[in-house]
Write a protein that holds these residues in place. Structure first.
Motif, PDB file in Angstrom:
ATOM      1  N   ASP A   1      35.673  44.239  40.108  1.00 47.05           N
ATOM      2  CA  ASP A   1      34.348  43.623  40.017  1.00 47.05           C
ATOM      3  C   ASP A   1      33.766  43.221  41.360  1.00 47.05           C
ATOM      4  O   ASP A   1      32.989  42.263  41.456  1.00 47.05           O
TER       5      ASP A   1
ATOM      6  N   THR B   1      26.880  47.782  43.991  1.00 49.82           N
ATOM      7  CA  THR B   1      26.605  47.621  42.565  1.00 49.82           C
ATOM      8  C   THR B   1      25.205  47.075  42.321  1.00 49.82           C
ATOM      9  O   THR B   1      24.727  47.111  41.194  1.00 49.82           O
TER      10      THR B   1
ATOM     11  N   GLY C   1      29.636  50.181  38.761  1.00 49.07           N
ATOM     12  CA  GLY C   1      30.697  49.199  38.910  1.00 49.07           C
ATOM     13  C   GLY C   1      31.716  49.661  39.927  1.00 49.07           C
ATOM     14  O   GLY C   1      31.780  50.841  40.273  1.00 49.07           O
TER      15      GLY C   1
ATOM     16  N   ARG D   1      31.311  43.882  44.716  1.00 48.89           N
ATOM     17  CA  ARG D   1      29.922  44.341  44.798  1.00 48.89           C
ATOM     18  C   ARG D   1      29.700  45.408  45.856  1.00 48.89           C
ATOM     19  O   ARG D   1      28.651  46.042  45.891  1.00 48.89           O
TER      20      ARG D   1
END
Length: 116
Positions: free
Chosen positions: A102, A68, A98, A104
């Motif tokens: 959430d 991300t 995304g 990364r």
């Protein structure tokens, strides 16, 4: 957490396909941990999925990484070199807007299945 609507790792013939793994350990997302620790957790999950089919990271031939934030790329590379011996698997790295939960980083992998 309920079971995912996909197979985390599937062997078909001489191949093992590992679905995208995220920094989840012991039921907890490691989103508050330093990025390097998140990569370590993701690669441990890939290793765990491969082990379910009698394989390991040394059997991986192709990976796809989703990030991300491309500013994490250098840390990813540091952890990658520590996890994969030469010759390292081929790899694509894609910046995404995304990822689920959430996180990364997410990694999927293809490995050659060891002979039975």
């Amino acid at each position: 957490m309920s079971s995912p609507p996909y197979t985390p790792a599937l062997r078909t013939g001489d191949w093992i396909a590992v679905s995208g793994q995220v920094p989840l350990r012991d039921g907890t997302f490691l989103t508050d941990r330093p990025f390097g620790e998140q990569v370590d957790a993701v690669l441990a999950n890939v290793s765990d999925r491969l082990a379910e089919h009698g394989a390991g990271l040394g059997d991986v031939v192709k990976t796809t990484v989703f990030l991300t934030d491309m500013s994490d790329y250098s840390v990813l590379n540091e952890r990658w070199v520590a996890a994969f011996a030469e010759p390292r698997p081929s790899r694509s790295c894609v910046a995404v807007a995304g990822l689920p939960f959430d996180v990364r980083v997410e990694v999927e992998a293809w490995a050659v299945a060891p002979a039975d």
